[in-house]
Every structure is written in C-alpha cells, then in structure tokens.
Design an enzyme around this catalytic site. Structure first.
Site, PDB file in Angstrom:
ATOM      1  N   TYR A   1       0.818  -1.221   0.000  1.00 49.85           N
ATOM      2  CA  TYR A   1       0.000   0.000   0.000  1.00 49.85           C
ATOM      3  C   TYR A   1       0.851   1.269   0.000  1.00 49.85           C
ATOM      4  O   TYR A   1       0.341   2.354  -0.244  1.00 49.85           O
ATOM      5  CB  TYR A   1      -0.939   0.028   1.219  1.00 49.85           C
ATOM      6  CG  TYR A   1      -2.014  -1.048   1.215  1.00 49.85           C
ATOM      7  CD1 TYR A   1      -2.327  -1.748   0.060  1.00 49.85           C
ATOM      8  CD2 TYR A   1      -2.719  -1.356   2.366  1.00 49.85           C
ATOM      9  CE1 TYR A   1      -3.303  -2.729   0.056  1.00 49.85           C
ATOM     10  CE2 TYR A   1      -3.705  -2.335   2.370  1.00 49.85           C
ATOM     11  CZ  TYR A   1      -3.992  -3.022   1.202  1.00 49.85           C
ATOM     12  OH  TYR A   1      -4.964  -3.991   1.208  1.00 49.85           O
TER      13      TYR A   1
ATOM     14  N   LYS B   1       3.453 -15.099   1.911  1.00 59.09           N
ATOM     15  CA  LYS B   1       3.403 -15.956   0.732  1.00 59.09           C
ATOM     16  C   LYS B   1       4.840 -16.225   0.311  1.00 59.09           C
ATOM     17  O   LYS B   1       5.290 -15.798  -0.766  1.00 59.09           O
ATOM     18  CB  LYS B   1       2.621 -15.270  -0.393  1.00 59.09           C
ATOM     19  CG  LYS B   1       1.123 -15.237  -0.158  1.00 59.09           C
ATOM     20  CD  LYS B   1       0.438 -16.573  -0.403  1.00 59.09           C
ATOM     21  CE  LYS B   1       0.345 -16.895  -1.872  1.00 59.09           C
ATOM     22  NZ  LYS B   1      -0.197 -18.269  -2.098  1.00 59.09           N
TER      23      LYS B   1
ATOM     24  N   ASP C   1      -2.887 -17.730   2.142  1.00 61.90           N
ATOM     25  CA  ASP C   1      -4.120 -18.303   1.572  1.00 61.90           C
ATOM     26  C   ASP C   1      -4.605 -19.480   2.417  1.00 61.90           C
ATOM     27  O   ASP C   1      -5.811 -19.652   2.638  1.00 61.90           O
ATOM     28  CB  ASP C   1      -3.942 -18.704   0.100  1.00 61.90           C
ATOM     29  CG  ASP C   1      -2.678 -19.500  -0.154  1.00 61.90           C
ATOM     30  OD1 ASP C   1      -1.791 -19.538   0.720  1.00 61.90           O
ATOM     31  OD2 ASP C   1      -2.573 -20.105  -1.241  1.00 61.90           O
TER      32      ASP C   1
ATOM     33  N   ASP D   1      -5.076  -6.911   5.992  1.00 58.01           N
ATOM     34  CA  ASP D   1      -6.308  -6.207   5.662  1.00 58.01           C
ATOM     35  C   ASP D   1      -7.419  -7.238   5.448  1.00 58.01           C
ATOM     36  O   ASP D   1      -8.530  -7.126   5.988  1.00 58.01           O
ATOM     37  CB  ASP D   1      -6.054  -5.403   4.367  1.00 58.01           C
ATOM     38  CG  ASP D   1      -7.109  -4.366   4.108  1.00 58.01           C
ATOM     39  OD1 ASP D   1      -8.075  -4.296   4.875  1.00 58.01           O
ATOM     40  OD2 ASP D   1      -6.971  -3.627   3.111  1.00 58.01           O
TER      41      ASP D   1
ATOM     42  N   ASP E   1     -10.371  -8.706   8.430  1.00 62.12           N
ATOM     43  CA  ASP E   1     -11.807  -8.565   8.150  1.00 62.12           C
ATOM     44  C   ASP E   1     -12.490  -9.923   8.228  1.00 62.12           C
ATOM     45  O   ASP E   1     -13.592 -10.049   8.767  1.00 62.12           O
ATOM     46  CB  ASP E   1     -12.037  -7.981   6.747  1.00 62.12           C
ATOM     47  CG  ASP E   1     -12.149  -6.468   6.779  1.00 62.12           C
ATOM     48  OD1 ASP E   1     -11.900  -5.883   7.848  1.00 62.12           O
ATOM     49  OD2 ASP E   1     -12.472  -5.882   5.739  1.00 62.12           O
TER      50      ASP E   1
END
Ligand code: NAD
Length: 368
Positions: free
Chosen positions: A145, A196, A229, A253, A257
């Site tokens: 970001y 990852k 994942d 992020d 959530d």
C-alpha cells in the site's frame, strides 16, 4: 486514593454514528474519573467530514498536535455520502491516514472474540466458533500500500500498466513481530506468522526475520509459519487453532476482516493501532471501532456503542497500564449481554432491545 495526574485522552467522534458511540465512551471515562483513582483530562476534536464542514480540512494542525500530546486517541468513525465527491486530499479518510502515518502507528491489533451470548450471530456453526479468542496483528504502514514505484502508466498498443511495489525491511518486519510476540506472552504463547513465501521474495524475508527474532529473543513462544491463503481457509475451518496471527499490510487487511466477521456483528469489534515507543517509553496509539460511520442509522440513537467501548478497554490495557479497569469494563459488557440487553443490530428472540445511550448506561451500572 492516589490520583494519577495529568493523563490526557483525546476523543475524536468524527461523523455519522461516531458522535453517538463516542458519547458513551466519554460517560464511561467520566465514571472511572469519579469512582476510581483516575484523573483523565478528556479533550475532544473535530475530524473527518465534521472538521471539513468547519475548517475545509479533514484534520487541523491543532487537533493533530492534541493527538501527539495525548496518551491515547479514541476515534469514532469518519466519512459519509456527503463527502464522497471531495477531492482526495480533503476526504475524511485522509485524517485517518495522516494520524496513522504521523503517529507512526505500524501495528494494527484486531481481536476476534466470540461472545458466548452471541454465538448464534455467526455464520459458522456454534461448535466451531464458541469460545473463539484470537488476535490479528497487521503491519499497517509498509508493504504494497505504500511501496514505490507505484502508479498507472501508458504502455505500447494503447494499453496501460498499473504498478504497486511490495517491500519490507528487517526493521519493519521485526518491530511488528515483536508486538505479536509480546501480546502472545500475555495470552497462550502462540504466534502464527503469515506470508506468501512460496511465491514472493518479500515473503521469504518476512518468514526469515520473524523466525530470527523468535530464536534470539522469544524462545518460549511457539511460532509457526503459514501461507496467507491457507490461513484464510483455516480461519473458517478451525479458527480456534490460532492465538496471535501476525501478517503484513495487504494480507492483514483481508485476514483481519475475515476473522472479525467470524464473530457476527460489526457493532462489537474494537481495534487498536500502536506505534513505536518514544524516548520516555510511551507508545503512541489510536483506538477505534472496526465499523464505519453507518450513515443509514446515524442520529437515531440505535447504533451499538460496544465496539467503541471495547476500544476504550483496549486503550486501558495497551496504552494506560490499567489492566484491572480494562477487565472490569470487559466484564461489565459481558454482564449486560448476559442480561439479554441488545441494540438493534444484535437483537434476537426473547432479548430486550435498547438504545445506544441506554446500552452505555447499562454498562456503567454494571461497573458499579
Ligand atoms: P459501516 O461500517 O459504516 O456500515 C456497514 C453496516 O453496518 C451498515 O448497515 C451500518 O448501519 C451497520 N453498522 C455499522 N456500525 C454499526 C454499529 N455500531 N451499530 C449498528 N450497526 C452498525 O460501513 P459502510 O456503510 O461501508 O461505510 C459508511 C461510511 O463509513 C463510508 O463513508 C465509509 O468510507 C466510512 N468508513 C469509515 C471507517 C472509519 O472511520 N474507520 C471504516 C469503514 C468505513
């Protein structure tokens, strides 16, 4: 009783339901001031659309400096349809980004706790979710970001290319991992680090640096590494396997959530954003509910104030060294739910529906 002097808290109610839910927090701080050995000076400031309306600026320097001088900032929410078409620099969210950036709030903490009284509100089966208590620590100021180069550029054949860059340094990884390890020490001593590393070099570095810090300073912590994942799947399959999860900005992020919604209602979810220690050993911090300004229910005295009240509880615990008071507040919330009192968003059969302000009063009554 010895009073702790000159402690400053800054309340930034913001927009929509922000002022309604922060009002309940203010009542609770005033109760602690009056009835416990506390002496908080409460200041308030405009932020987001409310600040734009008055100053044409989502956060003024005056409010920003108040935030710098406070021991903790408690924010309601910012934004609303009225401000959706403002230019980028004037938008309410810019105030949040400025606070996060300038206070150097690099670690975002989001607990996902399933209240036993509200097990039915989750979309998962009660046996999977009941008793859930995990903490997600998301890196907040680095990664894709913020990385450079970034942008959209023209390329051949009349096409365009969008570019974002995912970067992390040893220091950025280790300081957020340290927050996760320190939290785990006060919990079940378990940290799961997610990245990852199978497809990203920055992921390999993340894994190596977290492991190196653990080997050097946190030998007693049980650390495991998981691909992000897989973590997304495991959160749905068996969320109770986790204690503390630490991950980068992008994966955090999404995972935070996901974990938050395991527990059912937005109106119950607090968060904390923590920065580095200053030279006096103080940590800069901001606390806010996960939900937004909920314009659809603003001004009706029906919003659930619990997420913001639990954000105050996190402030008591993580910024103000008031663990006992935090526990007292958490128990008061539990006890009100045990009594069957519910705001509209968490209302179910045979429970009693109450307003925002009555929920605040009920929690205060339990503190007594
Ligand atoms: P939202 O979280 O404001 O609302 C989503 C839904 O949940 C709505 O139906 C709302 O009524 C309900 N809800 C949220 N909080 C509640 C509470 N405490 N009690 C009862 N019901 C509650 O998300 P949104 O509708 O996507 O966004 C509305 C505005 O808030 C937008 O302008 C958005 O940019 C802003 N926003 C701000 C923040 C923040 O300040 N940190 C975060 C998210 C969204």
């Amino acid at each position: 009783m010895i009073k702790v002097k000159n402690r400053k808290l800054l309340l930034l109610p913001g927009d929509g339901i922000g002022p309604e839910v922060v009002r309940e927090v203010r009542k609770i701080i005033e109760w602690f001031n009056k009835n416990k050995s506390l002496d908080f000076k409460i200041e308030e400031g405009l932020v987001g659309g409310a600040s734009y309306d008055k100053h044409k600026n989502p956060i003024t320097d005056e409010v920003f400096y108040k935030a710098l001088e406070s021991e903790a900032v408690i924010l309601g929410a910012v934004g609303g349809p009225k401000y959706d078409n403002l230019e980028f620099s004037k938008r309410p969210e810019r105030a949040l980004l400025k606070l996060r950036k300038e206070l150097k709030l690099f670690a975002n903490l989001r607990p996902a706790i399933c209240f036993k009284q509200l097990v039915e509100a989750s979309s998962l089966k009660p046996e999977i979710i009941s008793g859930l208590d995990i903490m997600i620590v998301r890196e907040l100021t680095g990664g894709i970001y913020f990385g450079e180069p970034r942008g959209i550029e023209p390329i051949e054949n009349n096409e365009r290319k969008g570019v974002n860059t995912h970067t992390y340094t040893t220091n950025e990884i280790q300081r957020v991992a340290r927050v996760a390890f320190d939290l785990a020490k006060k919990r079940k001593n378990k940290v799961t680090s997610c990245e990852k590393s199978n497809v990203m070099e920055a992921g390999i570095l993340w894994r190596e640096e977290v492991q190196a810090l653990k080997d050097k300073e946190y030998q007693k912590i049980e650390l495991s590494h998981m691909l992000a994942d897989n973590c997304a799947m495991q959160l749905l399959r068996d969320p109770k396997q986790f204690d503390v999860i630490v991950t980068d900005n992008l994966f955090g992020d999404i995972l935070s959530d996901e974990a938050a919604m395991l527990t059912g209602s937005l109106g119950l979810l607090p968060s904390a954003s923590l920065g580095a220690k200053d030279k006096n050993g103080k940590i800069r911090s901001m606390y806010e509910p996960v939900h937004g300004s909920a314009p659809d229910i603003a001004g009706k005295n029906i919003a659930n104030p619990i997420a913001t009240i639990l954000s105050l509880s996190m402030a008591l615990k993580y910024s103000l060294d008031l663990d006992k008071e935090a526990e007292q507040l958490d128990k008061a919330v539990q006890s009100v739910l045990d009594d069957g009192l519910r705001t509209k968003d968490i209302m179910s059969k045979n429970m009693k529906e109450i307003s925002t302000s009555v929920m605040g009063d009920a929690i205060i009554a339990k503190l007594k």
